[in-house]
Design a protein around this motif. Structure first.
Motif, PDB file in Angstrom:
ATOM      1  N   ALA A  70       0.833  -1.202   0.000  1.00 20.39           N
ATOM      2  CA  ALA A  70       0.000   0.000   0.000  1.00 20.39           C
ATOM      3  C   ALA A  70       0.867   1.252   0.000  1.00 20.39           C
ATOM      4  CB  ALA A  70      -0.945   0.000   1.202  1.00 20.39           C
ATOM      5  N   ARG A  71       1.965   1.224   0.826  1.00 20.12           N
ATOM      6  CA  ARG A  71       2.850   2.397   0.868  1.00 20.12           C
ATOM      7  C   ARG A  71       3.566   2.578  -0.470  1.00 20.12           C
ATOM      8  NH1 ARG A  71       3.751   0.445   6.122  1.00 20.12           N
ATOM      9  NH2 ARG A  71       5.630  -0.666   5.429  1.00 20.12           N
ATOM     10  N   ARG A  72       3.969   1.475  -1.107  1.00 22.99           N
ATOM     11  CA  ARG A  72       4.641   1.581  -2.395  1.00 22.99           C
ATOM     12  C   ARG A  72       3.713   2.164  -3.450  1.00 22.99           C
ATOM     13  NH1 ARG A  72       5.077  -0.514  -7.171  1.00 22.99           N
ATOM     14  NH2 ARG A  72       3.355  -1.976  -6.844  1.00 22.99           N
ATOM     15  N   LEU A  73       2.463   1.694  -3.426  1.00 24.21           N
ATOM     16  CA  LEU A  73       1.482   2.197  -4.388  1.00 24.21           C
ATOM     17  C   LEU A  73       1.162   3.671  -4.153  1.00 24.21           C
ATOM     18  CD1 LEU A  73      -0.929  -0.877  -4.468  1.00 24.21           C
ATOM     19  CD2 LEU A  73       0.540  -0.097  -6.341  1.00 24.21           C
ATOM     20  N   MET A  74       1.122   4.086  -2.875  1.00 21.01           N
ATOM     21  CA  MET A  74       0.857   5.486  -2.552  1.00 21.01           C
ATOM     22  C   MET A  74       1.986   6.375  -3.056  1.00 21.01           C
ATOM     23  SD  MET A  74      -0.789   5.040   1.267  1.00 21.01           S
ATOM     24  CE  MET A  74      -0.916   6.811   1.580  1.00 21.01           C
TER      25      MET A  74
END
Length: 426
Positions: A70-74
């Motif tokens: 999720a953090r990578r996608l954000m």
């Protein structure tokens, strides 16, 4: 304003038109600018799609408990957002650069317009009337007016400087008579609707008719952002700005009697005596808004209206088809009417009638909807002088002068002169 798609589809015709206008820009140069913008737009669309799809995956990653993903996608979404912003800015810059390049170009001459650099290439179309044959030496208008004590350039210069005049008494009335005769004939005989427009307009209006951006030095500008109209063409043509009109309602024929204001930039040393070239003058303008299939006939009609006014005044004139280098930047075809001036022993311009096709309409986003069609088209705009009042006054003074220095009033103006038949009679 030119259509970049038409330029790309017709590069040879565009280049020929620019050659005729003395312009060095090539269709290939503009096409390259357009292609570069399209490439940016394509990349922008790709980045927008990636940003949207990546943003949707964030929720799925969080729902599955994969916080790292999720953090990578954000972060990827934030990076894509920055790319989108950068590309949007670049697209706007490229659009502005292309529009600026197109906005500075003149219209393409019609096929029957003679190619040439200046007035020497103009073509005589026809002559009408016979110049008067005086048994005395003809005087110029300013000699006549000053001798009558009714034309005062010195008084005007004291309050306003050069290229202004004060007219008095019967001469002032004669000018007003000409103006009223012109506007009455336009409305009562020629079918034009009279308009009383603003004399101050904003940037968008003078851009729409083509005076901006290249010809600002020819205009007067106020401190609070207005332009004084150089001709009623500007407000009359802008009456259809950002509108869609029905084809059945066309043509729109409108006219106005207004003061006109021109800086006469670049005219130093030309026509410094008299009223030929003034900063302020009065003119009756004709404007027609019409469809593509009617515009050529409307130019002939408009020119004929201006000719009839000269015929009614009993003035000899000639009609000239202007060359590609002599007509205005917004025109595709222009006829000049030149009236005979005995004092100068030559013909001088008194009216200019032009067909601009859709050149101005593209700048104003003025369209019409053909009957039975959903898609709109740009209107065609035409403008012409009907007539320049000051120059008509010059022509009357010089053609109707008498040996004793007085001036006979043309018969058609007598109803406007309150019983005065001879200017300057004791």
């Amino acid at each position: 304003m030119h259509d970049i798609r038409w330029i790309r589809d017709n590069p040879e015709a565009f280049d020929r038109g620019m050659d005729a206008r003395g312009q060095s820009v090539r269709a290939a140069d503009l096409a390259a600018m357009h292609e570069a913008r399209l490439a940016v737009q394509q990349e922008l669309q790709t980045k927008q799609a990636e940003r949207n799809s990546t943003a949707k995956l964030i929720g799925k990653a969080k729902g599955s408990g994969d916080e790292a993903e999720a953090r990578r996608l954000m972060q990827a979404t934030a990076d894509l957002k920055a790319d989108v912003q950068r590309l949007e800015d670049e697209d706007r810059d490229r659009e502005a650069a292309l529009n600026d390049a197109l906005a500075g170009l003149p219209n393409i001459p019609m096929d029957d317009v003679p190619v040439g650099a200046d007035e020497d290439a103009n073509v005589l179309v026809r002559q009408n009337g016979t110049p008067p044959d005086f048994d005395f030496d003809a005087k110029e208008h300013f000699e006549i007016g000053e001798a009558l004590g009714m034309m005062d350039f010195d008084a005007a210069a004291k309050m306003s400087g050069a290229r202004f005049v004060v007219m008095r008494g019967q001469l002032a009335r004669l000018e007003r008579a000409l103006a009223n005769f012109f506007i009455d004939t336009q409305t009562e005989e020629f079918g034009y609707t009279e308009i009383n427009p603003p004399f101050l307009v904003r940037d968008e209006a003078v851009f729409g008719t083509g005076q901006l951006p290249k010809f600002s030095e020819d205009l007067f500008h106020t401190d609070d952002g207005f332009w004084l109209i150089p001709t009623a063409e500007v407000p009359l043509t802008n009456l259809v700005r950002e509108q869609i009109v029905e084809a059945a309602d066309l043509p729109h024929r409108v006219t106005a009697l207004t003061p006109c204001f021109r800086s006469e930039a670049g005219s130093a040393g030309r026509d410094t005596r008299g009223m030929i070239r003034q900063h302020q003058f009065t003119k009756v303008e004709m404007v027609c808004i019409t469809t593509e299939d009617q515009s050529e006939a409307e130019l002939e009609r408009m020119t004929g209206c201006a000719e009839k006014l000269l015929q009614k005044l009993g003035l000899a004139y000639q009609v000239m088809l202007l060359s590609s280098g002599d007509m205005g930047a917004g025109a595709r075809k222009t006829y000049d009417l030149e009236v005979w001036l005995p004092g100068q022993n030559r013909y001088r311009e008194i009216s200019s009638c032009s067909n601009c096709w859709d050149f101005q309409a593209r700048r104003m986003n003025a369209r019409y909807r053909p009957e039975g069609e959903k898609k709109t088209r740009f209107v065609h705009t035409l403008n012409g002088s009907g007539l320049a009042v000051g120059r008509a006054l010059i022509a009357v003074l010089e053609n109707y002068q008498r040996a004793d220095g007085t001036v006979r009033v043309p018969d058609v103006l007598l109803p406007y002169m309150g019983g005065v038949e001879i200017i300057g009679a004791a």
